[in-house]
Scaffold this motif. Structure first.
Motif, short mmCIF file in Angstrom:
data_model
loop_
_atom_site.label_atom_id
_atom_site.label_comp_id
_atom_site.label_asym_id
_atom_site.label_seq_id
_atom_site.Cartn_x
_atom_site.Cartn_y
_atom_site.Cartn_z
N LEU A 27 0.73 -1.29 -0.12
CA LEU A 27 0.07 -0.13 0.03
C LEU A 27 0.80 1.06 0.01
CD1 LEU A 27 -2.57 -1.08 2.75
CD2 LEU A 27 -3.08 -0.94 0.14
N ARG A 74 -6.26 -9.98 1.84
CA ARG A 74 -6.74 -9.16 0.69
C ARG A 74 -7.97 -7.93 1.08
NH1 ARG A 74 -6.61 -11.27 -4.73
NH2 ARG A 74 -4.59 -12.47 -4.89
N ASN A 85 -7.83 -4.32 0.00
CA ASN A 85 -8.89 -3.59 -0.64
C ASN A 85 -9.43 -2.41 0.28
OD1 ASN A 85 -8.99 -4.97 -2.94
ND2 ASN A 85 -10.01 -6.77 -1.69
N GLU A 86 -9.63 -2.71 1.65
CA GLU A 86 -10.03 -1.66 2.55
C GLU A 86 -9.14 -0.36 2.40
OE1 GLU A 86 -10.28 -0.82 7.29
OE2 GLU A 86 -10.59 -2.87 6.46
N TRP A 87 -7.69 -0.53 2.75
CA TRP A 87 -6.99 0.72 2.71
C TRP A 87 -6.71 1.14 1.38
CZ3 TRP A 87 -5.92 4.09 6.17
CH2 TRP A 87 -6.42 3.50 7.76
N ALA A 88 -6.64 0.55 0.05
CA ALA A 88 -6.69 0.95 -0.88
C ALA A 88 -7.67 1.93 -1.24
CB ALA A 88 -6.35 -0.24 -2.13
N ARG A 89 -8.88 1.55 -0.84
CA ARG A 89 -10.19 2.36 -0.99
C ARG A 89 -9.92 3.97 -0.24
NH1 ARG A 89 -12.97 -1.32 -0.73
NH2 ARG A 89 -13.37 -1.50 1.37
N THR A 92 -7.17 2.12 -5.40
CA THR A 92 -7.76 0.89 -5.62
C THR A 92 -7.51 0.46 -7.30
OG1 THR A 92 -9.59 1.32 -4.43
CG2 THR A 92 -10.12 -0.34 -5.70
N ASP A 93 -7.48 1.34 -7.99
CA ASP A 93 -7.01 1.17 -9.10
C ASP A 93 -5.87 0.42 -9.38
OD1 ASP A 93 -5.97 3.81 -8.66
OD2 ASP A 93 -6.13 4.39 -10.68
N LEU A 114 -4.02 -0.97 -7.09
CA LEU A 114 -3.87 -2.27 -6.28
C LEU A 114 -4.46 -3.47 -7.34
CD1 LEU A 114 -3.26 -4.21 -3.98
CD2 LEU A 114 -5.66 -3.61 -3.28
N HIS A 115 -5.63 -3.14 -8.20
CA HIS A 115 -6.14 -4.11 -8.96
C HIS A 115 -4.95 -4.31 -10.12
CE1 HIS A 115 -10.43 -4.01 -7.49
NE2 HIS A 115 -9.80 -4.08 -6.34
#
Length: 104
Positions: A45, A78, A82-86, A91-92, A94-95
């Motif tokens: 992250l 995961r 996802n939580e912290w990427a948001r 998020t984009d 990370l994916h």
């Protein structure tokens, strides 16, 4: 040989969470010498955030992210990622990184 990055801690929520999740890592075979390191998830992250802050130009940060993802693979939390990427607005990235690492 070890490479160590040292950063001052701030009171930002993500930085405080990183400190709570740190991992004590032995550095000698007998375990007598150890120091705290960031969790793999927090490393991913933070590097994605640095990558975004740098305009998406740092191959080094991107390759570091892919390296951590490939080595840690199935052991990564995961939902935490996802939580912290948001929260961090990455998020984009990370994916994209998970896809590039073959984990999607």
């Amino acid at each position: 040989m070890f490479k160590v990055d040292v950063f001052p801690v701030s009171t930002a929520p993500f930085h405080l969470m990183q400190m709570r999740r740190r991992i004590l890592q032995p550095v000698t075979p007998d375990g007598q010498v150890a120091f705290y390191v960031a969790s793999p998830e927090d490393t991913v992250l933070a590097k994605l955030q640095w990558y975004r802050d740098g305009g998406g130009m740092s191959d080094r940060q991107w390759n570091d992210v892919l390296g951590v993802l490939k080595v840690q693979g199935a052991t990564l939390d995961r939902s935490y990622l996802n939580e912290w990427a948001r929260e961090l607005g990455i998020t984009d990235l990370l994916h994209r990184a998970l896809d590039d690492a073959g984990l999607l």
